[in-house]
Design an enzyme around this catalytic site. Structure first.
Site, PDB file in Angstrom:
ATOM      1  N   HIS A  55      -6.171   7.583   7.280  1.00 13.16           N
ATOM      2  CA  HIS A  55      -5.952   8.609   6.240  1.00 13.16           C
ATOM      3  C   HIS A  55      -5.495   7.989   4.920  1.00 13.16           C
ATOM      4  O   HIS A  55      -5.287   8.693   3.939  1.00 13.16           O
ATOM      5  CB  HIS A  55      -4.878   9.585   6.722  1.00 13.16           C
ATOM      6  CG  HIS A  55      -3.583   8.914   6.965  1.00 13.16           C
ATOM      7  ND1 HIS A  55      -3.391   7.975   7.963  1.00 13.16           N
ATOM      8  CD2 HIS A  55      -2.416   8.970   6.289  1.00 13.16           C
ATOM      9  CE1 HIS A  55      -2.152   7.519   7.886  1.00 13.16           C
ATOM     10  NE2 HIS A  55      -1.539   8.085   6.883  1.00 13.16           N
ATOM     11  N   ASP A  56      -5.357   6.659   4.874  1.00 14.25           N
ATOM     12  CA  ASP A  56      -4.945   5.947   3.654  1.00 14.25           C
ATOM     13  C   ASP A  56      -6.068   5.104   3.063  1.00 14.25           C
ATOM     14  O   ASP A  56      -5.869   4.453   2.033  1.00 14.25           O
ATOM     15  CB  ASP A  56      -3.780   4.989   3.968  1.00 14.25           C
ATOM     16  CG  ASP A  56      -2.486   5.711   4.307  1.00 14.25           C
ATOM     17  OD1 ASP A  56      -1.654   5.115   5.023  1.00 14.25           O
ATOM     18  OD2 ASP A  56      -2.321   6.874   3.878  1.00 14.25           O
ATOM     19  N   GLU A 108       2.684   0.370  12.172  1.00 13.18           N
ATOM     20  CA  GLU A 108       1.929   0.188  10.919  1.00 13.18           C
ATOM     21  C   GLU A 108       2.756  -0.802  10.106  1.00 13.18           C
ATOM     22  O   GLU A 108       3.921  -0.534   9.812  1.00 13.18           O
ATOM     23  CB  GLU A 108       1.754   1.483  10.146  1.00 13.18           C
ATOM     24  CG  GLU A 108       0.886   1.307   8.900  1.00 13.18           C
ATOM     25  CD  GLU A 108       1.265   2.217   7.745  1.00 13.18           C
ATOM     26  OE1 GLU A 108       0.396   2.482   6.903  1.00 13.18           O
ATOM     27  OE2 GLU A 108       2.432   2.683   7.702  1.00 13.18           O
ATOM     28  N   ASP A 148       3.287  10.545  15.360  1.00 17.93           N
ATOM     29  CA  ASP A 148       3.533   9.645  14.232  1.00 17.93           C
ATOM     30  C   ASP A 148       5.049   9.602  14.007  1.00 17.93           C
ATOM     31  O   ASP A 148       5.665  10.636  13.781  1.00 17.93           O
ATOM     32  CB  ASP A 148       2.816  10.170  12.981  1.00 17.93           C
ATOM     33  CG  ASP A 148       2.388   9.058  12.021  1.00 17.93           C
ATOM     34  OD1 ASP A 148       1.225   9.074  11.572  1.00 17.93           O
ATOM     35  OD2 ASP A 148       3.235   8.177  11.763  1.00 17.93           O
ATOM     36  N   ASP A 157       5.245   4.487  11.441  1.00 18.98           N
ATOM     37  CA  ASP A 157       4.927   4.383  10.024  1.00 18.98           C
ATOM     38  C   ASP A 157       5.741   3.262   9.368  1.00 18.98           C
ATOM     39  O   ASP A 157       6.956   3.164   9.581  1.00 18.98           O
ATOM     40  CB  ASP A 157       5.251   5.728   9.356  1.00 18.98           C
ATOM     41  CG  ASP A 157       4.691   5.845   7.961  1.00 18.98           C
ATOM     42  OD1 ASP A 157       5.489   5.999   7.010  1.00 18.98           O
ATOM     43  OD2 ASP A 157       3.460   5.765   7.812  1.00 18.98           O
TER      44      ASP A 157
HETATM   45  O1  TEU Z   1       1.353   4.106   4.628  1.00 15.64           O
HETATM   46  C1  TEU Z   1       1.981   2.951   4.192  1.00 15.64           C
HETATM   47  C2  TEU Z   1       1.051   2.164   3.423  1.00 15.64           C
HETATM   48  O2  TEU Z   1       0.958   1.004   3.566  1.00 15.64           O
HETATM   49  C3  TEU Z   1       0.207   2.908   2.521  1.00 15.64           C
HETATM   50  O3  TEU Z   1       0.962   3.589   1.645  1.00 15.64           O
HETATM   51  C4  TEU Z   1      -0.662   1.990   1.789  1.00 15.64           C
HETATM   52  O4  TEU Z   1       0.039   1.053   1.123  1.00 15.64           O
HETATM   53  C5  TEU Z   1      -1.399   2.715   0.790  1.00 15.64           C
HETATM   54  O5  TEU Z   1      -1.733   3.926   1.186  1.00 15.64           O
HETATM   55  C6  TEU Z   1      -2.619   1.936   0.569  1.00 15.64           C
HETATM   56  O6  TEU Z   1      -3.006   2.315  -0.619  1.00 15.64           O
HETATM   57  C7  TEU Z   1       2.139   4.941   5.447  1.00 15.64           C
HETATM   58  C8  TEU Z   1       1.334   6.183   5.752  1.00 15.64           C
HETATM   59  O7  TEU Z   1       0.193   5.808   6.461  1.00 15.64           O
HETATM   60  C9  TEU Z   1       1.004   6.827   4.421  1.00 15.64           C
HETATM   61  O8  TEU Z   1       0.143   7.921   4.569  1.00 15.64           O
HETATM   62  C10 TEU Z   1       2.304   7.274   3.781  1.00 15.64           C
HETATM   63  O9  TEU Z   1       2.012   7.756   2.509  1.00 15.64           O
HETATM   64  C11 TEU Z   1       3.270   6.102   3.673  1.00 15.64           C
HETATM   65  O10 TEU Z   1       3.355   5.303   4.844  1.00 15.64           O
HETATM   66  C12 TEU Z   1       4.671   6.628   3.479  1.00 15.64           C
HETATM   67  O11 TEU Z   1       5.070   7.308   4.637  1.00 15.64           O
END
Ligand code: TEU
Ligand code: CA
Length: 610
Positions: free
Chosen positions: A375-376, A302, A129, A237
């Site tokens: 994971h989000d 992402e 990542d 990310d």
């Molecule tokens: O996520 C970015 C992102 O789009 C998420 O924060 C999303 O908006 C949110 O979770 C939806 O509710 C990435 C990673 O996947 C996330 O785990 C990190 O918290 C974030 O970036 C910051 O690095």
């Protein structure tokens, strides 16, 4: 950080030449025809919650290595490893304080090398990542940058004085009105130097200034350093946030306010999503890091807020930027006026239409990354399936419709077990920064406790972050200690050991879908066509090559569904006989008149030669 580029190792190369017939040897053959990741299936591991090897209740790298046979049996080709770098864990590792070291909570660099080698022995590549839109505020770069306004690294981050005509530290003095992804302002005042720094995520995640070529140079050499360790690529990310729109009001370097959000802060998306230099930065990265190794690595960006047009530009092989991106439009289809924590029921035609638009939009140029879970996001079987009576068949059917779309599918840990949401009932159970910040802001937004808990139970990221249940022993075999977050109830029956022992389980259904993608070129190359787009229960589509056609028929409701195949444009439906994959042991088949009755949450994929 210096490096000698020519020393880069082939992914997982510790094992030298590949014996004939291995998947990777077949990949080498096919690479001639198409990129290897066109036939690959990726499995995402969230280290904190995957498997704990030393009883401290936190998942770790030796824990992952000990579970590789589970992934080998599933048949996946790549593991996307969420961050394991040194981190204060403010955002569970997405706040990195040292990019070239492993956090002691997860293990050591030697543990990671061992994981890479052991995965390679099972024909599985490790994708790291890459979190470079921001660092941790404890990274030496930021410590240096905040040390003084004259720091040589001041311009490595976004520092701005208070808004003209305001008093530093007073509400409204923030340089712009942008709100953070995690509630509150996107700017933090640094008392020492009296200036504000930008953090689109938490205060402990200051944004890097990619306008500064020194910053980019450091990141590219760090990436090359990781390639040398035999990894298979990077998941990047929020990579479409790295270019901020400057000087829109004609003042060089200025940043513009955004329109008000529901929480009162400004929506800065137009100023930092898909910014003006994103393509240029990604092309430079590719040139500096990957150009020397064509077709070797997988890169996936992402890209929250990305448009189809922009995604086509990022993933057009001619542009040499990234191989694919994660789009988020479908993930917002059940967000109410109050945002993600104000969920509303999904209207299936909206979801079908969205994925179909991306199928057609990237059919000629570019490539889709397919996902339900990560994971989000909350778990799909609870979100858009049925995690009660029809948990198994709805999990299988949701997997079928996703994996039969054109693109590279991503399986999130536990998804292959049909894991439901966490079912937390009190705020004390939540650990996720985004959820806790939102909860802390709820009173100001006039959201009562019951509404807050309902929104979190449905949409919190913690739904995806509870420990993976491996068996029916204490804490489901995840840890011999106290898990860092509560287990999802039901693990006594919903666990990997039980699933692998049951041929009718969600696990073996995913294994069959992975096999189908490896063995049937129609799954990889077939042209996509959606049928019955307005049907509110049926998800039907075809994938066609000049050799064969796959017909996907799925009932996404808890009621029996009768389908007149001719009516949905499937002539000769009566002769659909060969079943490629099905959710139920005895797949339903059309009667002589081309009428098919699907049981609740049943799906069948028929195959017939073209
Ligand atoms: O996520 C970015 C992102 O789009 C998420 O924060 C999303 O908006 C949110 O979770 C939806 O509710 C990435 C990673 O996947 C996330 O785990 C990190 O918290 C974030 O970036 C910051 O690095
Ligand atoms: Ca541990």
């Amino acid at each position: 950080m210096t490096d000698t580029a020519d020393a880069v190792a082939t992914p997982g190369s510790t094992l030298g030449a590949m014996p004939p017939g291995t998947r990777r040897e077949r990949r080498r053959r096919e690479a001639a025809a198409r990129p290897w990741w066109h036939t690959a299936v990726v499995y995402q591991v969230y280290p904190r919650s995957f498997s704990d090897s030393n009883g401290d209740g936190i998942g770790d790298i030796p824990g992952i290595t000990s579970r590789l046979d589970h992934l080998a049996e599933l048949g996946v080709d790549v593991i996307w490893l969420s961050p394991v770098y040194r981190s204060p864990h403010d955002d569970n590792g997405y706040d990195i304080s040292d990019y070239t070291d492993v956090d002691p909570a997860f293990g050591t660099l030697a543990d990671l090398d061992h994981l890479i080698a052991e995965a390679a022995r099972r024909d599985i590549g490790i994708v790291m990542d890459l979190v470079v839109n921001h660092t941790s505020d404890e990274h030496e770069w930021f410590r240096d940058s905040r040390s003084s306004a004259d720091s040589a690294k001041r311009d490595w981050y976004w520092w701005r004085p208070a808004r003209p005509g305001t008093t530093v530290g007073e509400p409204g003095a923030e340089p712009t009105n942008w709100g953070s992804f995690f509630s509150g302002s996107a700017w933090q005042l640094d008392e020492e130097t009296g200036e504000y720094y930008l953090h689109l995520f938490s205060r402990k995640q200051p944004d890097l200034n990619w306008e500064n070529p020194e910053v980019r140079g450091e990141i590219y050499s760090m990436m090359r350093w990781w390639l040398k360790r035999g990894i298979a690529g990077f998941r990047m990310d929020v990579i479409n946030l790295i270019s901020k729109r400057l000087g829109v009001d004609g003042v060089p370097g200025s940043l513009a306010d955004g329109a008000p959000r529901a929480d009162g802060w400004g929506n800065g998306f137009p100023q930092f999503v898909d910014g003006p230099r994103t393509d240029a930065f990604l092309a430079e990265m590719h040139q500096q890091v990957f150009d020397a190794f064509p077709g070797t690595y997988l890169t996936v960006g992402e890209t929250p807020g990305v448009t189809l047009e922009q995604a086509r530009s990022y993933t057009d092989p001619a542009n040499r930027e990234v191989d694919m991106v994660f789009q988020f439009e479908h993930m917002a289809l059940d967000a109410g006026v109050g945002g993600k924590f104000d969920p509303r029921p999904l209207h299936l035609p909206d979801l079908k239409a969205n994925l179909a638009r991306w199928q057609h939009g990237l059919a000629e140029t570019g490539w889709n990354a397919l996902y339900w879970d990560n994971h989000d996001q909350p778990r799909i079987v609870s979100r858009w399936g049925d995690d009660g009576e029809h948990r198994v068949s709805s999990a299988k059917t949701l997997a079928t419709v996703l994996h039969l779309h054109r693109g590279t599918p991503y399986i999130y840990q536990g998804e292959e077990l049909g894991m439901p949401n966490a079912g937390f009932t009190s705020l004390a159970q939540y650990r996720d920064l985004e959820s806790l910040n939102y909860a802390a802001d709820a009173e100001r937004l006039g959201i009562d406790e019951e509404t807050l808990l309902r929104g979190l139970a449905a949409q919190s990221r913690d739904n995806a972050r509870t420990p993976v249940p491996w068996d029916a022993s204490t804490n489901a075999g995840f840890t011999t200690g106290e898990p860092w977050i509560d287990m999802t109830p039901g693990w006594e029956t919903v666990n990997a050991e039980a699933a692998r022992a049951d041929q009718g389980s969600v696990f073996h259904h995913y294994r069959r879908l992975v096999e189908l993608r490896h063995d049937d070129p129609v799954v990889v190359d077939g042209a996509f066509e959606l049928l019955a787009p307005e049907h509110e229960q049926l998800w039907a589509f075809t994938r066609t090559t000049d050799v064969a056609r796959l017909i996907v028929l799925a009932n996404l409701s808890g009621q029996e569904l009768a389908v007149d195949l001719a009516e949905i444009g499937l002539d000769g439906g009566a002769d659909l006989r060969e079943v490629a994959v099905a959710s139920h042991a005895e797949a339903s088949r059309p009667d002589g008149e081309g009428r098919l009755v699907l049981r609740p949450w049943e799906s069948v994929v028929f195959r017939r030669s073209a």
